[in-house]
Design a protein around this motif. Structure first.
Motif, PDB file in Angstrom:
ATOM      1  N   VAL A 157      13.879  73.265 151.329  1.00 25.59           N
ATOM      2  CA  VAL A 157      15.098  73.951 150.903  1.00 25.59           C
ATOM      3  C   VAL A 157      14.741  74.888 149.755  1.00 25.59           C
ATOM      4  CG1 VAL A 157      17.337  73.663 149.753  1.00 25.59           C
ATOM      5  CG2 VAL A 157      16.728  72.215 151.692  1.00 25.59           C
ATOM      6  N   ASP A 158      15.065  76.168 149.910  1.00 28.35           N
ATOM      7  CA  ASP A 158      14.745  77.171 148.893  1.00 28.35           C
ATOM      8  C   ASP A 158      15.953  77.560 148.052  1.00 28.35           C
ATOM      9  OD1 ASP A 158      11.941  77.782 149.785  1.00 28.35           O
ATOM     10  OD2 ASP A 158      13.010  78.299 151.614  1.00 28.35           O
ATOM     11  N   MET A 159      17.142  77.333 148.581  1.00 30.00           N
ATOM     12  CA  MET A 159      18.356  77.718 147.867  1.00 30.00           C
ATOM     13  C   MET A 159      19.500  76.808 148.304  1.00 30.00           C
ATOM     14  SD  MET A 159      20.582  81.298 148.006  1.00 30.00           S
ATOM     15  CE  MET A 159      19.161  82.348 147.770  1.00 30.00           C
ATOM     16  N   VAL A 160      20.306  76.410 147.337  1.00 29.37           N
ATOM     17  CA  VAL A 160      21.590  75.759 147.630  1.00 29.37           C
ATOM     18  C   VAL A 160      22.663  76.825 147.450  1.00 29.37           C
ATOM     19  CG1 VAL A 160      23.231  74.000 146.920  1.00 29.37           C
ATOM     20  CG2 VAL A 160      20.781  73.482 146.952  1.00 29.37           C
ATOM     21  N   PHE A 161      23.450  77.038 148.482  1.00 29.05           N
ATOM     22  CA  PHE A 161      24.403  78.145 148.490  1.00 29.05           C
ATOM     23  C   PHE A 161      25.819  77.579 148.594  1.00 29.05           C
ATOM     24  CE2 PHE A 161      26.635  81.874 149.939  1.00 29.05           C
ATOM     25  CZ  PHE A 161      25.899  82.954 149.458  1.00 29.05           C
ATOM     26  N   VAL A 162      26.657  77.929 147.622  1.00 17.95           N
ATOM     27  CA  VAL A 162      28.018  77.396 147.559  1.00 17.95           C
ATOM     28  C   VAL A 162      28.983  78.307 148.304  1.00 17.95           C
ATOM     29  CG1 VAL A 162      29.954  76.855 146.039  1.00 17.95           C
ATOM     30  CG2 VAL A 162      27.643  76.199 145.392  1.00 17.95           C
ATOM     31  N   GLY A 163      29.793  77.705 149.157  1.00 16.09           N
ATOM     32  CA  GLY A 163      30.939  78.390 149.731  1.00 16.09           C
ATOM     33  C   GLY A 163      32.172  77.965 148.947  1.00 16.09           C
ATOM     34  N   PRO A 164      32.591  78.714 147.920  1.00 16.40           N
ATOM     35  CA  PRO A 164      33.643  78.225 147.018  1.00 16.40           C
ATOM     36  C   PRO A 164      34.999  78.075 147.676  1.00 16.40           C
ATOM     37  CG  PRO A 164      33.074  80.505 146.508  1.00 16.40           C
ATOM     38  CD  PRO A 164      32.061  80.027 147.508  1.00 16.40           C
ATOM     39  N   GLY A 182      34.996  75.225 133.284  1.00 23.31           N
ATOM     40  CA  GLY A 182      33.763  75.387 132.527  1.00 23.31           C
ATOM     41  C   GLY A 182      33.176  74.099 132.012  1.00 23.31           C
ATOM     42  N   SER A 183      33.696  72.969 132.431  1.00 21.29           N
ATOM     43  CA  SER A 183      33.182  71.694 131.941  1.00 21.29           C
ATOM     44  C   SER A 183      31.784  71.431 132.478  1.00 21.29           C
ATOM     45  CB  SER A 183      34.115  70.550 132.347  1.00 21.29           C
ATOM     46  OG  SER A 183      34.212  70.462 133.760  1.00 21.29           O
ATOM     47  N   ALA A 184      31.001  70.695 131.731  1.00 18.89           N
ATOM     48  CA  ALA A 184      29.609  70.443 132.103  1.00 18.89           C
ATOM     49  C   ALA A 184      29.478  69.652 133.388  1.00 18.89           C
ATOM     50  CB  ALA A 184      28.890  69.729 130.959  1.00 18.89           C
ATOM     51  N   ASP A 185      30.513  68.847 133.709  1.00 18.45           N
ATOM     52  CA  ASP A 185      30.446  68.028 134.915  1.00 18.45           C
ATOM     53  C   ASP A 185      31.260  68.613 136.063  1.00 18.45           C
ATOM     54  OD1 ASP A 185      32.910  67.636 133.790  1.00 18.45           O
ATOM     55  OD2 ASP A 185      32.910  65.446 134.003  1.00 18.45           O
ATOM     56  N   SER A 186      31.628  69.890 135.967  1.00 23.86           N
ATOM     57  CA  SER A 186      32.353  70.532 137.064  1.00 23.86           C
ATOM     58  C   SER A 186      31.437  70.669 138.269  1.00 23.86           C
ATOM     59  CB  SER A 186      32.852  71.911 136.637  1.00 23.86           C
ATOM     60  OG  SER A 186      31.766  72.822 136.526  1.00 23.86           O
ATOM     61  N   PRO A 187      31.991  70.727 139.486  1.00 18.94           N
ATOM     62  CA  PRO A 187      31.143  70.825 140.682  1.00 18.94           C
ATOM     63  C   PRO A 187      30.183  72.012 140.655  1.00 18.94           C
ATOM     64  CG  PRO A 187      33.388  70.278 141.313  1.00 18.94           C
ATOM     65  CD  PRO A 187      33.425  70.593 139.841  1.00 18.94           C
ATOM     66  N   LEU A 188      30.660  73.177 140.228  1.00 21.04           N
ATOM     67  CA  LEU A 188      29.801  74.359 140.254  1.00 21.04           C
ATOM     68  C   LEU A 188      28.713  74.276 139.187  1.00 21.04           C
ATOM     69  CD1 LEU A 188      32.405  77.191 140.942  1.00 21.04           C
ATOM     70  CD2 LEU A 188      31.010  75.886 142.564  1.00 21.04           C
ATOM     71  N   ALA A 189      29.064  73.790 138.012  1.00 20.70           N
ATOM     72  CA  ALA A 189      28.056  73.618 136.962  1.00 20.70           C
ATOM     73  C   ALA A 189      26.996  72.616 137.392  1.00 20.70           C
ATOM     74  CB  ALA A 189      28.727  73.164 135.665  1.00 20.70           C
ATOM     75  N   MET A 190      27.424  71.586 138.108  1.00 19.60           N
ATOM     76  CA  MET A 190      26.468  70.586 138.579  1.00 19.60           C
ATOM     77  C   MET A 190      25.507  71.185 139.587  1.00 19.60           C
ATOM     78  SD  MET A 190      27.178  66.819 140.212  1.00 19.60           S
ATOM     79  CE  MET A 190      28.215  67.475 141.523  1.00 19.60           C
ATOM     80  N   ALA A 198      15.559  71.111 140.330  1.00 15.99           N
ATOM     81  CA  ALA A 198      14.767  71.019 141.555  1.00 15.99           C
ATOM     82  C   ALA A 198      13.853  72.223 141.747  1.00 15.99           C
ATOM     83  CB  ALA A 198      15.695  70.874 142.759  1.00 15.99           C
ATOM     84  N   GLY A 199      14.065  73.285 140.978  1.00 14.32           N
ATOM     85  CA  GLY A 199      13.248  74.475 141.117  1.00 14.32           C
ATOM     86  C   GLY A 199      13.620  75.328 142.312  1.00 14.32           C
ATOM     87  N   VAL A 200      14.905  75.299 142.695  1.00 10.97           N
ATOM     88  CA  VAL A 200      15.376  76.137 143.791  1.00 10.97           C
ATOM     89  C   VAL A 200      16.472  77.054 143.277  1.00 10.97           C
ATOM     90  CG1 VAL A 200      14.797  74.389 145.516  1.00 10.97           C
ATOM     91  CG2 VAL A 200      17.121  74.465 144.584  1.00 10.97           C
ATOM     92  N   ARG A 201      16.793  78.066 144.049  1.00 12.05           N
ATOM     93  CA  ARG A 201      17.789  79.046 143.623  1.00 12.05           C
ATOM     94  C   ARG A 201      19.197  78.522 143.902  1.00 12.05           C
ATOM     95  NH1 ARG A 201      15.233  83.683 142.164  1.00 12.05           N
ATOM     96  NH2 ARG A 201      17.211  84.806 142.106  1.00 12.05           N
ATOM     97  N   ALA A 202      20.147  78.993 143.105  1.00  9.49           N
ATOM     98  CA  ALA A 202      21.550  78.608 143.244  1.00  9.49           C
ATOM     99  C   ALA A 202      22.336  79.829 143.679  1.00  9.49           C
ATOM    100  CB  ALA A 202      22.099  78.083 141.913  1.00  9.49           C
ATOM    101  N   ARG A 214      32.372  85.421 137.217  1.00 16.29           N
ATOM    102  CA  ARG A 214      32.489  84.014 136.814  1.00 16.29           C
ATOM    103  C   ARG A 214      31.297  83.211 137.321  1.00 16.29           C
ATOM    104  NH1 ARG A 214      33.044  80.798 133.054  1.00 16.29           N
ATOM    105  NH2 ARG A 214      33.644  78.682 133.641  1.00 16.29           N
ATOM    106  N   LEU A 215      30.880  83.448 138.558  1.00 18.76           N
ATOM    107  CA  LEU A 215      29.732  82.729 139.118  1.00 18.76           C
ATOM    108  C   LEU A 215      28.454  83.065 138.354  1.00 18.76           C
ATOM    109  CD1 LEU A 215      30.637  83.167 142.876  1.00 18.76           C
ATOM    110  CD2 LEU A 215      30.414  80.964 141.703  1.00 18.76           C
ATOM    111  N   ALA A 216      28.311  84.326 137.965  1.00 14.75           N
ATOM    112  CA  ALA A 216      27.141  84.722 137.178  1.00 14.75           C
ATOM    113  C   ALA A 216      27.155  84.031 135.816  1.00 14.75           C
ATOM    114  CB  ALA A 216      27.114  86.238 137.008  1.00 14.75           C
ATOM    115  N   ALA A 217      28.332  83.937 135.214  1.00 16.54           N
ATOM    116  CA  ALA A 217      28.443  83.271 133.913  1.00 16.54           C
ATOM    117  C   ALA A 217      28.089  81.789 134.013  1.00 16.54           C
ATOM    118  CB  ALA A 217      29.856  83.433 133.367  1.00 16.54           C
ATOM    119  N   LEU A 218      28.339  81.198 135.176  1.00 21.36           N
ATOM    120  CA  LEU A 218      28.013  79.793 135.385  1.00 21.36           C
ATOM    121  C   LEU A 218      26.520  79.579 135.609  1.00 21.36           C
ATOM    122  CD1 LEU A 218      30.988  78.762 137.694  1.00 21.36           C
ATOM    123  CD2 LEU A 218      30.522  77.851 135.408  1.00 21.36           C
ATOM    124  N   GLY A 219      25.797  80.657 135.892  1.00 21.91           N
ATOM    125  CA  GLY A 219      24.352  80.548 136.030  1.00 21.91           C
ATOM    126  C   GLY A 219      23.816  80.665 137.437  1.00 21.91           C
TER     127      GLY A 219
END
Length: 248
Positions: A157-164, A182-190, A198-202, A214-219
């Motif tokens: 797996v090279d990337m985990v890709f979110v379908g928001p 923006g909480s540290a334990d939010s699904p997107l932050a996790m 894991a060393g893969v792209r998000a 917003r997604l860029a701000a989350l990292g």
């Protein structure tokens, strides 16, 4: 593919098969282009024609395949896709199956038969193809979020890709409320955190500039910041409005 760099990449999403929209997006300066065969109008013929037409493009072209079938993944890669985005992955076993479908033995179980070779283009050998391919798996269900660490750690797996949008539906939350969490334990932050570990792209699909911000701000490292359909609709509406108010 062993893409571990964290540099941000802005991608373009093509939902409209034909009409050269993917070709226009590939010349826009986007870091990558994705052809949508799940919710876009790309069928197998459209994927093949577009990928063969973009054969000389220096921009990586990915395909969001319709499902996680090995046949669909292999066919997209045979036609020249630089990688696939595989929807509705719920756990590490499905992620591993997708990664193996992307690669020839001994790393996987992809069958040899590149369509590119049939039209006179040189196809990479199995080792180079295995090294170059990008396997992105989508997390967009409650089950996937519960196992996202294991998914991100899956070999191949090279990337985990979110379908928001699907993820927000699965979690019973509004998509913009989910993005604003923006909480540290939010699904997107996790997702971002475990990908970094894991060393893969998000990656993620935005659908609008505000959501991309917003997604860029989350990292997130890879974001589909524009789609051909939305760009065309927005530009067309603006131009019609301008001329509707014009004085003859």
């Amino acid at each position: 593919m062993n893409s571990r760099a964290e540099a941000f990449r802005a991608g373009a999403w093509s939902t409209l098969a034909g009409g050269a929209t993917a070709e226009i997006l590939a010349r826009s300066g986007a870091a990558w282009v994705a052809l949508d065969a799940q919710h876009g109008s790309y069928d197998q013929g459209g994927i093949e024609r577009t990928l063969l037409g973009l054969g000389s493009s220096p921009v990586p072209v990915f395909v969001r395949v319709a499902d996680d079938s090995a046949a669909g993944i292999g066919r997209a890669l045979d036609c020249g896709a630089a990688g696939v985005i595989v929807p509705l992955i719920d756990g590490p076993l499905e992620a591993a199956a997708a990664a193996q479908a992307c690669r020839y033995p001994p790393a996987g179980n992809r069958s040899w038969g590149p369509v590119t070779a049939l039209v006179g283009r040189t196809a990479p050998d199995a080792r180079r193809a295995n090294d170059a391919v990008m396997c992105a798996v989508m997390v967009e269900t409650r089950a996937a979020i519960g196992q996202v660490r294991e998914i991100a750690m899956t070999t191949g797996v090279d990337m985990v890709f979110v379908g928001p949008f699907d993820l927000s539906l699965a979690l019973g939350r509004d998509v913009d409320e989910l993005l604003a969490d923006g909480s540290a334990d939010s699904p997107l932050a996790m997702v971002v955190r475990v990908c970094a570990e894991a060393g893969v792209r998000a990656g993620a699909f935005a659908g609008s500039s505000a959501r991309a911000d917003r997604l860029a701000a989350l990292g997130f490292t890879d974001i589909a910041v524009m789609t051909d359909a939305s760009l065309l609709a927005t530009a067309a509406a603006a131009e019609v409005a301008r001329w509707s108010n014009a004085t003859p």
